[in-house]
Design an enzyme around this catalytic site. Structure first.
Site, PDB file in Angstrom:
ATOM      1  CD  GLU A 271      -2.132  -1.450   2.975  1.00 35.30           C
ATOM      2  OE1 GLU A 271      -1.896  -0.613   3.607  1.00 35.30           O
ATOM      3  OE2 GLU A 271      -3.545  -1.903   2.843  1.00 35.30           O
ATOM      4  CE1 TYR A 315       2.844  13.791  10.943  1.00 34.53           C
ATOM      5  CE2 TYR A 315       3.410  14.805   8.043  1.00 34.53           C
ATOM      6  CZ  TYR A 315       2.559  13.847   9.123  1.00 34.53           C
ATOM      7  OH  TYR A 315       1.363  13.999   8.873  1.00 34.53           O
ATOM      8  CB  CYS A 342      -1.813  34.751  12.247  1.00 32.29           C
ATOM      9  SG  CYS A 342      -2.283  36.584  10.489  1.00 32.29           S
ATOM     10  CD  GLU A 343      -0.792  29.051  14.930  1.00 28.23           C
ATOM     11  OE1 GLU A 343      -0.189  28.913  15.853  1.00 28.23           O
ATOM     12  OE2 GLU A 343      -2.168  29.621  14.941  1.00 28.23           O
ATOM     13  CE1 TYR A 371      -0.473  10.990   3.579  1.00 24.59           C
ATOM     14  CE2 TYR A 371       1.702  10.263   3.451  1.00 24.59           C
ATOM     15  CZ  TYR A 371       0.581   9.879   3.535  1.00 24.59           C
ATOM     16  OH  TYR A 371       0.222   8.501   3.350  1.00 24.59           O
TER      17      TYR A 371
HETATM   18  C1  LIG Z   1      -1.083   5.891   4.674  1.00 19.28           C
HETATM   19  C2  LIG Z   1      -1.311   4.184   5.283  1.00 19.28           C
HETATM   20  C3  LIG Z   1      -0.193   4.214   3.816  1.00 19.28           C
HETATM   21  C4  LIG Z   1       0.597   4.901   2.633  1.00 19.28           C
HETATM   22  O1  LIG Z   1       1.273   5.322   4.282  1.00 19.28           O
HETATM   23  P1  LIG Z   1       2.856   6.295   2.641  1.00 19.28           P
HETATM   24  O2  LIG Z   1       3.825   6.344   4.441  1.00 19.28           O
HETATM   25  O3  LIG Z   1       2.283   6.833   2.494  1.00 19.28           O
HETATM   26  O4  LIG Z   1       3.128   5.149   2.282  1.00 19.28           O
HETATM   27  C5  LIG Z   1      -0.412   2.594   3.640  1.00 19.28           C
HETATM   28  N1  LIG Z   1      -1.435   1.633   4.489  1.00 19.28           N
HETATM   29  C6  LIG Z   1      -2.615   2.399   5.806  1.00 19.28           C
HETATM   30  C7  LIG Z   1      -3.452   1.172   6.445  1.00 19.28           C
HETATM   31  C8  LIG Z   1      -2.186   3.599   6.018  1.00 19.28           C
HETATM   32  O5  LIG Z   1      -2.549   4.483   7.097  1.00 19.28           O
END
Ligand SMILES: *Cc1c(COP(=O)(O)O)cnc(C)c1O
Length: 412
Positions: A271, A315, A342-343, A371
């Site tokens: 993913e 972060y 304004c921060e 992101y």
């Molecule tokens: C955010 C997320 C990802 C992807 O993470 P990356 O760092 O953007 O690759 C994959 N799986 C799940 C469940 C997530 O919440």
């Protein structure tokens, strides 16, 4: 394409996505896993940047889609993903969202907690075919990334901890509901990860758990997902995660541990989010005011900031930047790139060495594809920026810039 032309045509702040990079990143991850572990499902983690044109492009590259909310599910279906290609994640999916997912017939729900099992058992009572679920497990892996993006440590809001016995109780609970078909286990241990051993550790934990559940509950899984999280380079000199090599590491870990525990090889799902869209996006700003406080620092402000990219504030994320409209001349000096909101914490780059800049100069920030716009807000009633896709000398708008009228549209 000249960034000056793009700024003149579309204005700034502007997010520019390069189609060739996007397709290249998508193909790299897809092909690496296809070689290392044939049949691997590659699924784009949409939350990195959810945009119809980008979703359609990734779908054409053979990707499925991860969503984490009803809104993302809606956008995924709107972009043309078949429901079966969509997986639903999240630590507090609401009843309405689960109902929406079941009604759409989405492929998989990754169950995060006991409340969700209760909701799903209720919602699936009347269904003929069970819904395919995976359990999100927390393997307690201490990955080396920012604490706010580590998700597989013992103290995490995500997933069933294995060590405490909660994961095992979840297996028993899911098995007790005929409306739920337990296909496998999932872990997403964090984001911006640079050490592939973290995945090997997670796979070790998941498959040891799978063997224990087979022995104690007679459950054999068909699917396994070690999530996403592959790190990208933000600064010059940084090395991105070598996904081509990692695919081999992950595949060998799955094969070895399955052989060790005498488990059938599961279908693998990966993913990636950031590693697909992050390097493909560049943020473009116009420089405005500057202020030097003698003996303290020199601030240079741009026409965006935390409303379009909150990562530095949230972060401490670091970015690089270049002057985009001319070759800078004159000695480089340290400056701080401030946003316009304004921060005091609205700082995009705390420290960077650039040649002298002037109002009207363009500043390009690479690796801004993930992101950033995904987390954008209307703070200070900033209209969220436009995004464009460039390819082969042509640009097209993939997200319109918000107008002032948009900003009051929902007020009553
Ligand atoms: C955010 C997320 C990802 C992807 O993470 P990356 O760092 O953007 O690759 C994959 N799986 C799940 C469940 C997530 O919440």
């Amino acid at each position: 394409m000249a960034l000056t032309d793009l700024a003149a045509e579309y204005g700034t702040p502007l997010y520019i996505y390069d189609e060739a990079t996007l397709r290249g990143r998508a193909a790299l991850v897809r092909d690496a896993f296809a070689r290392a572990y044939p049949g691997t499902h590659v699924v784009y983690a949409g939350k990195a940047f959810m945009n119809t044109a980008i979703l359609q492009l990734l779908r054409s590259e053979g990707y499925g889609l991860d969503v984490v909310s009803g809104g993302e599910l809606y956008a995924g279906l709107h972009a043309g993903f078949a429901p079966a290609e969509i997986t639903f994640h999240g630590n507090n999916k609401g009843r309405a969202e689960l109902d929406q997912a079941l009604t759409a017939g989405i492929g998989r729900i990754v169950v995060d907690n006991a409340h969700e099992i209760a909701l799903l058992s209720e919602l699936t009572r009347e269904r003929e075919t069970p819904v395919t679920v995976l359990l999100r497990l927390n393997p307690s892996i201490d990955v080396h990334t920012h604490e706010k993006i580590a998700t597989g440590v013992a103290d995490s809001k995500f997933g069933f901890p294995i060590a405490t016995g909660q994961a095992e109780r979840a297996v028993a609970a899911v098995r007790a509901h005929p409306g739920l078909d337990l296909a496998g286990y999932h872990a997403h241990i964090g984001s911006q990860i640079f050490d592939s051993r973290s995945y090997v550790e997670a796979i070790d934990e998941l498959l040891a758990f799978a063997a224990a559940m087979r022995d104690r509950h007679g459950v054999t899984i068909r699917e396994l997902s070690p999530g996403g999280g592959y790190g990208i380079a933000y600064l010059p000199g940084e090395e991105p995660a070598n996904v081509a090599a990692w695919a081999g590491t992950i595949a060998s870990a799955v094969r070895e541990r399955c052989a060790w525990w005498d488990l059938p090889l599961p279908a693998l799902t990966v993913e990636p989010g950031r590693s697909i869209v992050g390097p493909a996006g560049v943020a473009l700003y116009t420089i405005g005011a500057a202020k030097t406080i003698p003996g303290v620092r020199a601030y240079v402000s741009v026409d965006g900031g935390m409303a379009d990219n909150i990562r530095p504030t949230l972060y401490g994320a670091q970015y690089h930047a270049e002057i985009a409209n001319r070759c800078g001349s004159g000695a480089s000096a340290p400056i701080t790139i401030a946003g316009k909101y304004c921060e005091s914490g609205d700082i995009l780059i705390d420290h960077i060495e650039l040649p002298p800049v002037e109002p009207g100069d363009l500043l390009a920030m690479p690796a801004a594809g993930a992101y950033c716009l995904a987390m954008a807000s209307n703070y200070n009633l900033a209209p969220r920026p436009a995004a464009i896709m460039v390819n082969d000398g042509a640009a097209r708008l993939i997200r319109a810039r918000e107008s002032f009228a948009d900003l009051v549209r929902f007020d009553r």
